[in-house]
Enzyme design. Structure first.
Site, PDB file in Angstrom:
ATOM      1  N   ARG A 151       0.845  -1.209   0.000  1.00  0.00           N
ATOM      2  CA  ARG A 151       0.000   0.000   0.000  1.00  0.00           C
ATOM      3  C   ARG A 151       0.873   1.249   0.000  1.00  0.00           C
ATOM      4  O   ARG A 151       0.633   2.187  -0.777  1.00  0.00           O
ATOM      5  CB  ARG A 151      -0.912  -0.023   1.226  1.00  0.00           C
ATOM      6  CG  ARG A 151      -1.783   1.219   1.444  1.00  0.00           C
ATOM      7  CD  ARG A 151      -2.727   0.936   2.607  1.00  0.00           C
ATOM      8  NE  ARG A 151      -3.407   2.095   3.119  1.00  0.00           N
ATOM      9  CZ  ARG A 151      -4.577   2.570   2.698  1.00  0.00           C
ATOM     10  NH1 ARG A 151      -5.175   1.993   1.665  1.00  0.00           N
ATOM     11  NH2 ARG A 151      -5.154   3.617   3.251  1.00  0.00           N
ATOM     12  N   HIS A 174      -8.302   7.407   2.401  1.00  0.00           N
ATOM     13  CA  HIS A 174      -7.982   8.133   3.624  1.00  0.00           C
ATOM     14  C   HIS A 174      -9.000   9.267   3.806  1.00  0.00           C
ATOM     15  O   HIS A 174      -9.460   9.849   2.829  1.00  0.00           O
ATOM     16  CB  HIS A 174      -6.578   8.752   3.548  1.00  0.00           C
ATOM     17  CG  HIS A 174      -5.486   7.792   3.913  1.00  0.00           C
ATOM     18  ND1 HIS A 174      -4.829   7.036   2.980  1.00  0.00           N
ATOM     19  CD2 HIS A 174      -4.929   7.485   5.118  1.00  0.00           C
ATOM     20  CE1 HIS A 174      -3.911   6.300   3.588  1.00  0.00           C
ATOM     21  NE2 HIS A 174      -3.948   6.554   4.869  1.00  0.00           N
ATOM     22  N   TYR A 183       2.991  11.458   0.442  1.00  0.00           N
ATOM     23  CA  TYR A 183       2.973  10.828  -0.871  1.00  0.00           C
ATOM     24  C   TYR A 183       2.784  11.840  -2.007  1.00  0.00           C
ATOM     25  O   TYR A 183       2.974  11.508  -3.166  1.00  0.00           O
ATOM     26  CB  TYR A 183       1.825   9.811  -0.961  1.00  0.00           C
ATOM     27  CG  TYR A 183       1.879   8.729   0.087  1.00  0.00           C
ATOM     28  CD1 TYR A 183       2.889   7.776   0.093  1.00  0.00           C
ATOM     29  CD2 TYR A 183       0.901   8.647   1.085  1.00  0.00           C
ATOM     30  CE1 TYR A 183       2.937   6.776   1.051  1.00  0.00           C
ATOM     31  CE2 TYR A 183       0.937   7.642   2.044  1.00  0.00           C
ATOM     32  CZ  TYR A 183       1.944   6.712   2.013  1.00  0.00           C
ATOM     33  OH  TYR A 183       1.987   5.728   2.962  1.00  0.00           O
TER      34      TYR A 183
END
Length: 205
Positions: A151, A174, A183
């Site tokens: 992930r 999220h 990210y």
């Protein structure tokens, strides 16, 4: 590339190849993918409905079944799509990922966690983690990859490819942007392109 090399290794079984590819392409939590049943899959649409972490209940009654929870959708691509039919071998019900043994006598298991065709039980997180560690450990047992790394790698690669923060939130599911900022890595080219919108006389303003 490391994930591709792992999945290409001959000693990695079809079950693990499918699990690792699916974890990477969906960017889903390992518990969500291991909890999938064949009935949850939309093979043609390359998607599935999962019971997410912290899933809200539709009611407050005790003994809720899985269908009593709000489910979320995860998506995969061609790598998983090629492997899944080979793994399922025509099965239409039961857990997607199975152990290689039947549950021992006296062990109580939910009917949802047993394949009605083979009698084999659902692959657990601990079992999947142990196999991954065996495939990737370099410094002895316990030094290999963790299932969560698929992930993490998926979101990292999407961020490096220029995916927006909102798209990363949609993919990972999220709820808070701050959990995904690490990210979000727009390239210099992407920053230059958005800066060009501020040029004098830009017709888009």
């Amino acid at each position: 590339m490391a994930i591709d090399r792992l999945i290409a290794r001959r000693e990695v079984g079809l079950r693990e190849k499918t699990l690792y590819r699916m974890l990477y392409e969906t960017a889903a939590r390992s518990e969500e993918i291991l909890g999938l049943n064949i009935e949850d899959l939309d093979l043609a649409g390359r998607r599935a409905r999962v019971k997410a972490k912290g899933a809200r209940t539709k009611s407050r009654r005790r003994g809720q079944a899985r269908d009593d929870f709000v489910l979320e959708t995860v998506y995969w691509d061609v790598g998983t799509a090629r492997l899944l039919p080979r793994l399922l071998k025509g099965r239409t019900r039961g857990p997607v990922f199975l152990t290689h043994r039947r549950p021992g006598p006296g062990k109580v298991i939910s009917p949802r966690d047993v394949c009605p065709n083979t009698g084999l039980a659902r692959l657990s997180y601990g079992q999947a983690r142990a196999v991954l560690d065996e495939h990737t450990a370099l410094g002895g047992p316990g030094t290999g990859w963790d299932l969560h790394e698929f992930r993490h790698s998926s979101l990292t690669h999407l961020g490096e490819a220029g995916a927006s923060l909102l798209m990363l939130m949609a993919k990972s599911r999220h709820k808070k942007p701050e959990n995904l900022r690490r990210y979000f890595k727009p390239s210099p080219e992407a920053i230059a392109e958005v800066t060009s919108l501020l040029a004098p006389g830009d017709s888009r303003r």
